[in-house]
Design an enzyme around this catalytic site. Structure first.
Site, short mmCIF file in Angstrom:
data_model
loop_
_atom_site.label_atom_id
_atom_site.label_comp_id
_atom_site.label_asym_id
_atom_site.label_seq_id
_atom_site.Cartn_x
_atom_site.Cartn_y
_atom_site.Cartn_z
CG HIS A 9 -0.20 0.06 2.54
ND1 HIS A 9 0.37 1.21 3.03
CD2 HIS A 9 0.06 -0.90 3.44
CE1 HIS A 9 0.93 0.97 4.18
NE2 HIS A 9 0.77 -0.31 4.47
CD GLU A 79 2.40 -5.35 8.31
OE1 GLU A 79 2.53 -6.58 8.11
OE2 GLU A 79 3.15 -4.49 7.79
#
Length: 213
Positions: A9, A79
């Site tokens: 990202h 994550e």
């Protein structure tokens, strides 16, 4: 057989400051949005059959700006859960744990909603994702794209290459980049890593777009 395309990202306020950002759901910065748009030409020419995205808004927004809609949200792509180190920089951790290493030491426990993970636990999630990805690649010539996070994608890469989860420590991965995993003589290999459009070319493309408008 296609390739596995990894997209990290774009920039967030905490990726910029170096704070560990696990389950905290931060948006992209303005620069992060520009990085996501700059992914578009890096994906040009690919035949994408499946796009899987982490639940976080920073990954979903990156996928949308990169032209990867439609996509499927996959919880296992989140994550690393940093537990008690969420929002803390590595330098701050060193103050109480000199020589600390995420890849071998893991994290200190956090609250019940994000207790923290060690490398092995992240590796287990990566293995589950890879099981699905490899099946998709075996049954099609299309590429598969994963839009996720720096540490998780590094662990996933290590597992794809047959390494222990901690092997991800050798693969630095910046925001707004793509990487490619493929095969050579049936052996898993890295075919590209940490690729981005240089900042000067990004600015030129933005200026050209503004001039046309």
């Amino acid at each position: 057989m296609g390739e596995l395309i990894l997209v990290r990202h774009g920039e967030t306020a905490w990726s910029l400051s170096g704070q560990h950002t696990g389950l905290t759901d931060l948006p992209l910065t303005e620069n992060g949005e520009r990085q996501a748009v700059a992914v578009v030409p890096l994906l040009a020419g690919l035949k994408i059959g499946l796009t899987l995205v982490s639940p976080a808004q920073r990954t979903r927004r990156t996928a949308e700006l990169a032209g990867l809609d439609p996509y499927e949200v996959v919880p296992d792509l989140h994550e690393w859960d940093y537990g008690g180190y969420e929002g803390v920089t590595t330098e701050e951790i060193y103050e109480t744990r000199p020589g600390w290493d995420l890849w071998t030491d893991g994290v200190t426990p956090g609250p019940a909603d994000h207790p923290g993970e060690g490398p092995a636990a992240v590796g287990e999630r990566a293995d589950r994702v890879l099981t699905r990805v490899l099946e998709a690649l075996r049954t099609s010539d299309d590429d598969v794209v994963l839009v996720s996070h720096g540490h998780f994608l590094r662990v996933l890469t290590a597992r794809y290459l047959g390494l222990a989860p901690a092997g991800g420590g050798y693969f630095k991965l910046e925001t707004g980049t793509i990487s490619r995993l493929g095969t050579e003589h049936d052996r898993p290999v890295m075919t590209a890593w940490n690729v981005e459009i240089p900042q000067d070319l990004q600015r030129s493309a933005e200026q050209e777009k503004a001039d046309v408008a």
